[in-house]
Scaffold this motif. Structure first.
Motif, PDB file in Angstrom:
ATOM      1  N   ALA A  20       0.865  -1.192   0.000  1.00  0.00           N
ATOM      2  CA  ALA A  20       0.000   0.000   0.000  1.00  0.00           C
ATOM      3  C   ALA A  20       0.886   1.220   0.000  1.00  0.00           C
ATOM      4  CB  ALA A  20      -0.932   0.002   1.206  1.00  0.00           C
ATOM      5  N   MET A  75      -3.316  -6.035  -0.274  1.00  0.00           N
ATOM      6  CA  MET A  75      -3.073  -4.776  -0.968  1.00  0.00           C
ATOM      7  C   MET A  75      -4.240  -3.817  -0.726  1.00  0.00           C
ATOM      8  SD  MET A  75      -1.670  -6.188  -4.654  1.00  0.00           S
ATOM      9  CE  MET A  75      -3.011  -7.370  -4.800  1.00  0.00           C
ATOM     10  N   GLU A 106      -5.885  -0.209  -2.443  1.00  0.00           N
ATOM     11  CA  GLU A 106      -5.845   0.669  -3.599  1.00  0.00           C
ATOM     12  C   GLU A 106      -6.895   1.759  -3.473  1.00  0.00           C
ATOM     13  OE1 GLU A 106      -6.529  -1.722  -7.013  1.00  0.00           O
ATOM     14  OE2 GLU A 106      -4.634  -2.835  -6.855  1.00  0.00           O
ATOM     15  N   ASP A 107      -6.584   2.916  -4.033  1.00  0.00           N
ATOM     16  CA  ASP A 107      -7.530   4.033  -4.117  1.00  0.00           C
ATOM     17  C   ASP A 107      -8.090   4.059  -5.537  1.00  0.00           C
ATOM     18  OD1 ASP A 107      -8.943   6.377  -4.285  1.00  0.00           O
ATOM     19  OD2 ASP A 107      -7.393   7.612  -3.341  1.00  0.00           O
ATOM     20  N   ARG A 108      -9.407   3.770  -5.683  1.00  0.00           N
ATOM     21  CA  ARG A 108     -10.040   3.741  -7.001  1.00  0.00           C
ATOM     22  C   ARG A 108     -11.075   4.855  -7.164  1.00  0.00           C
ATOM     23  NH1 ARG A 108     -11.179  -2.731  -8.088  1.00  0.00           N
ATOM     24  NH2 ARG A 108      -9.009  -3.426  -7.857  1.00  0.00           N
TER      25      ARG A 108
END
Length: 466
Positions: free
Chosen positions: A344, A381, A383-385
């Motif tokens: 991350a 993991m 994630e920024d979506r």
């Protein structure tokens, strides 16, 4: 259609109102026909009688002879667009004075001065209407009878126009009714649709009563009964949850004592054989039962908090939550020979509850380690979506076939590859319940171009402070 057969409300209203309206329209048409016939006959008879009286008024006795002055207006008032034929005759006791000698006589002639009689007859191939008026002339014996007759085309044409207008009006009324009735039914169902929307937008296991503000009086009994059913369901569900939580909680203490005694037995020197194997079996069964109790408590806790969890969400850095879970499960991964990794960068702030999010991700990481192959790997993991903060837990174990993934989320759902492993079949059921409580979404899918399974959890992003 049978009377009790289910159908749409619009169709039932059309049948319940449309058929009686059609029968009523037919009855009105018959009544209108009779009324129109009487009105047309009455109006035309008045004209016909007036023509006869106008001629009768001109009868006089001159030099011992009966004379009359046939005014043009007397017959002119009977003219119409259909150009009906008009006939007349004047009779005295001595015989025909003037007019058409073969014009039929009224069946019941008037018997008093000024009297008027009407009748129908056939004349020269036409059906005619005859008006007869009696006139008493001084010094003339008997009554002088004046008859005026006309054919019926004008009457029939007027009647047909009036009947056509009546039929057109009835058809228009029925058509307007058939058009407006479905609209009226749908308009009447707007309050019910509002209640339906209230039901559809509810979270799972929300048993609060439906509001009655927008419910029409006719449906208040139904909604009241439905609210009563919701209350009984709520009591039943709460009872099951309390039983599960209480039973699981009460079992934890004796299980802990049993685990302690098993540890003592295992530390004691025992010869190899059935006794040592029995202690090992007891230890394995105790550990399995203890895990089952722990997961039942977690499931009861997740279900109990589902209704209020959405309201208690707050901005949470899901990266820190996921990193903490990875650190907590590192010893478990080392013991199982699994390579546990975390990936991350930065912060990803989502709407969630730290405790529930930790439990959700922890169950997924535990499953990824527990059901992995020896020497496998697990990668966590974040994630920024954009609209979602996504946590991915990937492993390179045997995975789950796409046709079995729905079963994996069911309580106590055990897949064939899992039957030989320690587990309760509640892990993914708890995960899904927690995801619903947090407004998150979870999917299981294959890893891209690699063996294994990927669990993807999408949390709604928290709004950035302005």
């Amino acid at each position: 259609m049978r009377l009790g057969q289910a159908t749409s409300l619009t169709r039932r209203m059309l049948l319940a109102i449309g058929l009686p309206m059609a029968v009523l329209a037919l009855a009105l048409g018959i009544g209108g026909l009779l009324t129109i016939n009487r009105v047309v006959e009455g109006v035309n008879d008045r004209l016909l009688g007036a023509s006869s009286r106008a001629i009768a008024e001109t009868i006089a006795l001159e030099e011992g002879e009966v004379t009359l002055d046939l005014p043009a207006s007397a017959l002119g008032m009977l003219e119409n667009d259909e150009r009906d034929n008009v006939y007349y005759s004047v009779w005295a006791s001595s015989g025909l004075l003037t007019g058409y000698p073969d014009l039929p006589r009224v069946g019941e002639p008037p018997l008093v001065d000024g009297g008027t009689s009407f009748g129908y007859a056939d004349y020269r191939g036409f059906r005619i209407r005859i008006s007869a008026v009696a006139r008493k002339v001084p010094r003339v014996e008997g009554l002088v009878i004046v008859q005026v007759a006309e054919t019926l085309e004008g009457r029939h044409a007027l009647r047909d126009r009036m009947l056509f207008a009546l039929a057109l009006l009835e058809v228009a009324l029925l058509a307007v009714m058939l058009i407006l009735l479905p609209i009226a039914v749908r308009w009447g169902l707007v309050p019910l649709n509002r209640v339906l929307g209230e039901i559809e937008t509810r979270q799972q296991a929300d048993f609060t009563p439906l509001p009655l503000e927008y419910v029409p009086n006719e449906l208040r009994g139904l909604i009241g009964a439905f609210n009563g059913l919701l209350g009984r369901l709520d009591n039943a569900v709460q009872g099951i949850r309390r039983f599960t939580a209480d039973a699981s909680h009460q079992m934890r203490t004796p299980l802990s004592i049993l685990r302690t005694h098993v540890d003592v037995l295992r530390s004691a020197k025992q010869p190899a054989g059935p006794a040592r194997q029995s202690v090992a079996d007891i230890d394995a069964a105790t550990r399995r039962l203890q895990r089952l109790v722990t997961q039942l408590l977690a499931l009861a806790r997740a279900e109990g908090s589902r209704e209020a969890s959405l309201a208690r969400r707050k901005p949470v850095d899901i990266v820190e939550v996921a990193r903490g879970i990875a650190l907590e499960h590192a010893p478990q991964a080392v013991k199982a020979g699994i390579d546990l990794q975390f990936e991350a960068s930065g912060k990803v702030r989502v709407l969630s509850q730290p405790d529930l999010a930790r439990e959700l991700i922890g169950n997924l990481v535990d499953n990824a380690i527990r059901y992995n192959r020896k020497g496998g790997s697990v990668v966590v993991m974040v994630e920024d979506r954009g609209e979602h903060g996504v946590v991915l837990i990937e492993d390179n174990g045997p995975g789950i076939a796409s046709c079995d993934r729905a079963l994996a989320f069911q309580r106590f759902g055990r897949l064939d590859p899992d039957q030989g492993r320690v587990g309760s079949g509640l892990g993914l059921a708890i995960v899904q319940t927690l995801a619903e409580s947090l407004g998150a979404e979870i999917d299981l899918r294959d890893r891209a171009d690699l063996p294994g399974l990927c669990a993807e959890v999408r949390f709604p992003m928290a709004k950035q402070a302005s």
